[in-house]
Design a protein around this motif. Structure first.
Motif, PDB file in Angstrom:
ATOM      1  N   ASP A 176       0.817  -1.226   0.000  1.00  0.00           N
ATOM      2  CA  ASP A 176       0.000   0.000   0.000  1.00  0.00           C
ATOM      3  C   ASP A 176       0.854   1.281   0.000  1.00  0.00           C
ATOM      4  O   ASP A 176       0.317   2.381  -0.098  1.00  0.00           O
ATOM      5  CB  ASP A 176      -0.919   0.041   1.244  1.00  0.00           C
ATOM      6  CG  ASP A 176      -1.959  -1.071   1.208  1.00  0.00           C
ATOM      7  OD1 ASP A 176      -2.103  -1.693   0.129  1.00  0.00           O
ATOM      8  OD2 ASP A 176      -2.603  -1.325   2.241  1.00  0.00           O
ATOM      9  N   PHE A 177       2.177   1.119   0.130  1.00  0.00           N
ATOM     10  CA  PHE A 177       3.048   2.301   0.222  1.00  0.00           C
ATOM     11  C   PHE A 177       3.180   2.947  -1.164  1.00  0.00           C
ATOM     12  O   PHE A 177       3.601   2.294  -2.120  1.00  0.00           O
ATOM     13  CB  PHE A 177       4.428   1.905   0.760  1.00  0.00           C
ATOM     14  CG  PHE A 177       5.273   3.082   1.172  1.00  0.00           C
ATOM     15  CD1 PHE A 177       5.155   3.626   2.445  1.00  0.00           C
ATOM     16  CD2 PHE A 177       6.189   3.663   0.292  1.00  0.00           C
ATOM     17  CE1 PHE A 177       5.929   4.714   2.830  1.00  0.00           C
ATOM     18  CE2 PHE A 177       6.962   4.745   0.665  1.00  0.00           C
ATOM     19  CZ  PHE A 177       6.829   5.272   1.944  1.00  0.00           C
ATOM     20  N   PRO A 178       2.823   4.250  -1.287  1.00  0.00           N
ATOM     21  CA  PRO A 178       2.827   4.881  -2.619  1.00  0.00           C
ATOM     22  C   PRO A 178       4.218   5.380  -3.022  1.00  0.00           C
ATOM     23  O   PRO A 178       4.647   6.445  -2.605  1.00  0.00           O
ATOM     24  CB  PRO A 178       1.847   6.056  -2.455  1.00  0.00           C
ATOM     25  CG  PRO A 178       1.920   6.406  -0.990  1.00  0.00           C
ATOM     26  CD  PRO A 178       2.360   5.182  -0.240  1.00  0.00           C
ATOM     27  N   LEU A 179       4.912   4.595  -3.825  1.00  0.00           N
ATOM     28  CA  LEU A 179       6.239   5.014  -4.297  1.00  0.00           C
ATOM     29  C   LEU A 179       6.082   6.096  -5.368  1.00  0.00           C
ATOM     30  O   LEU A 179       5.114   6.101  -6.116  1.00  0.00           O
ATOM     31  CB  LEU A 179       6.988   3.812  -4.879  1.00  0.00           C
ATOM     32  CG  LEU A 179       7.379   2.743  -3.851  1.00  0.00           C
ATOM     33  CD1 LEU A 179       7.866   1.482  -4.555  1.00  0.00           C
ATOM     34  CD2 LEU A 179       8.436   3.254  -2.890  1.00  0.00           C
ATOM     35  N   VAL A 180       7.049   7.011  -5.422  1.00  0.00           N
ATOM     36  CA  VAL A 180       7.031   8.066  -6.433  1.00  0.00           C
ATOM     37  C   VAL A 180       7.331   7.443  -7.800  1.00  0.00           C
ATOM     38  O   VAL A 180       8.275   6.665  -7.945  1.00  0.00           O
ATOM     39  CB  VAL A 180       8.080   9.155  -6.094  1.00  0.00           C
ATOM     40  CG1 VAL A 180       8.286  10.107  -7.270  1.00  0.00           C
ATOM     41  CG2 VAL A 180       7.657   9.932  -4.847  1.00  0.00           C
TER      42      VAL A 180
END
Length: 372
Positions: free
Chosen positions: A116-120
């Motif tokens: 769920d971690f939004p990477l750039v």
């Protein structure tokens, strides 16, 4: 599985290198977390605020193996700060939680899923890589960053303009009332590139860059894309969005051929400004400078009809000129310069003044006059 096992000082140094951009309160709760990815013996830590992403890799012991999770970055640092620097701490996984142990202390922390971690999303193509010593870039930034705007609706002023061309790197910042320019010579030739780095990126890079000088001073590698910049240094990768918009033409702002100039000691001038500023009010920061043969007079007053007057002896034989300035803008530049002497070029009370370093023409500071 034990994710890491090392002394507190090692763990906290790695965490703090990536945690500067993490906001304590965020609309997306997972952005308060650090993404931890264990691959074999290597531990990769990543943080993001959707516009900036910082990633570093370290070896901090623990079990071999592959594992990913996210855990609250600030909370982890706050706990570690309460432990002695030489104490061995460990972080291990237990179902959907992380257990932090140190001495006889034990903390159970909630995690959020790594997927769920939004990477750039990184730009597909970056320009050529070029590098400068970290100290050079840090010094350039400190010479201009104080002149950046803060939350100006002209969003392109809320940052620093980077201009790389030939073998010169120039940095420019302005808030519309003053402008700071500084440049350095590169060891390599680079194609012309102009980008605006956001304010938060500038402050974070200043915090992370090394001051070390000498033969083996650490370097920082830079690459620019149309909407992103990537910096690589000290085992870290730093990706940031750029500010869109057209930066003002700074060359037109920097005055040339002012008829009058005075060179005087920076420290005495700064002390005089600081003394006089006490008599200005929060709403009106104006001071009046009267320059006449042999003397610089600095005066201020406030609504309570209190006054300050300070005089400095100067080597000047030109015409008398009286001009008003915001004293904060003068104190800022004098505080951020390091040399002994400072040169001020001026014309009259309608024109901006130019402040430079008489020993080095790579720094220029322009300040607009104030109606007094």
């Amino acid at each position: 599985m034990i994710i890491l096992k090392a002394t507190q000082d090692k763990v906290i140094a790695v965490l703090q290198s990536v945690a500067g951009i993490v906001e304590r309160r965020h609309t997306l709760p997972i952005l308060a977390n650090v993404l931890i990815r264990k691959t074999g013996n290597a531990l990769q830590l990543t943080t993001s605020d959707l516009e900036i992403q910082i990633r570093t890799t370290a070896e901090l012991g623990g079990d071999m193996g592959d594992f990913t999770t996210t855990v609250g970055a600030r909370k982890l640092i706050d706990i570690l700060k309460t432990m002695p620097g030489d104490q061995t701490v460990s972080l291990e996984t237990q179902q959907s939680k992380m257990i932090l142990k140190g001495g006889k202390s034990r903390f159970t922390l909630q995690t959020l899923p790594a997927e769920d971690f939004p990477l750039v999303q990184e730009a597909p193509s970056f320009g050529p890589v070029f590098s400068v010593p970290q100290k050079v870039l840090k010094d350039l930034m400190s010479q201009v960053s104080f002149a950046m705007a803060v939350q100006d609706i002209r969003y392109y002023l809320n940052g620093i303009l980077f201009v790389a061309e030939g073998n010169t790197l120039s940095l420019v910042a302005t808030d519309g009332h003053r402008l700071a320019f500084s440049s350095a010579t590169l060891d390599v030739e680079v194609p012309k590139q102009e980008v605006i780095l956001p304010r938060k990126t500038v402050l974070e890079l200043q915090r992370l860059l090394s001051d070390a000088s000498g033969d083996n001073q650490p370097v920082i590698e830079m690459q620019f894309a149309s909407n992103q910049a990537r910096f690589t240094f000290a085992g870290m990768e730093f990706v940031t969005k750029l500010v869109e918009g057209k930066f003002p033409d700074y060359n037109r702002v920097i005055p040339r051929n002012h008829p009058n100039s005075v060179t005087l000691g920076r420290a005495p001038l700064l002390a005089s400004m600081q003394r006089t500023a006490i008599m200005t009010s929060d709403k009106f920061k104006g001071v009046r400078l009267t320059i006449e043969p042999g003397t610089l007079r600095i005066a201020a007053n406030n609504a309570e009809q209190e006054e300050a007057m300070d005089e400095l002896d100067i080597d000047y034989g030109g015409p008398s000129v009286e001009v008003g300035f915001n004293v904060t803008y003068l104190i800022d530049v004098l505080s951020n310069m390091s040399q002994d002497m400072v040169r001020i070029d001026f014309a009259d009370n309608n024109n901006s003044a130019l402040i430079t370093n008489p020993e080095n023409d790579s720094f220029k500071y322009v300040v607009m006059p104030m109606r007094m």
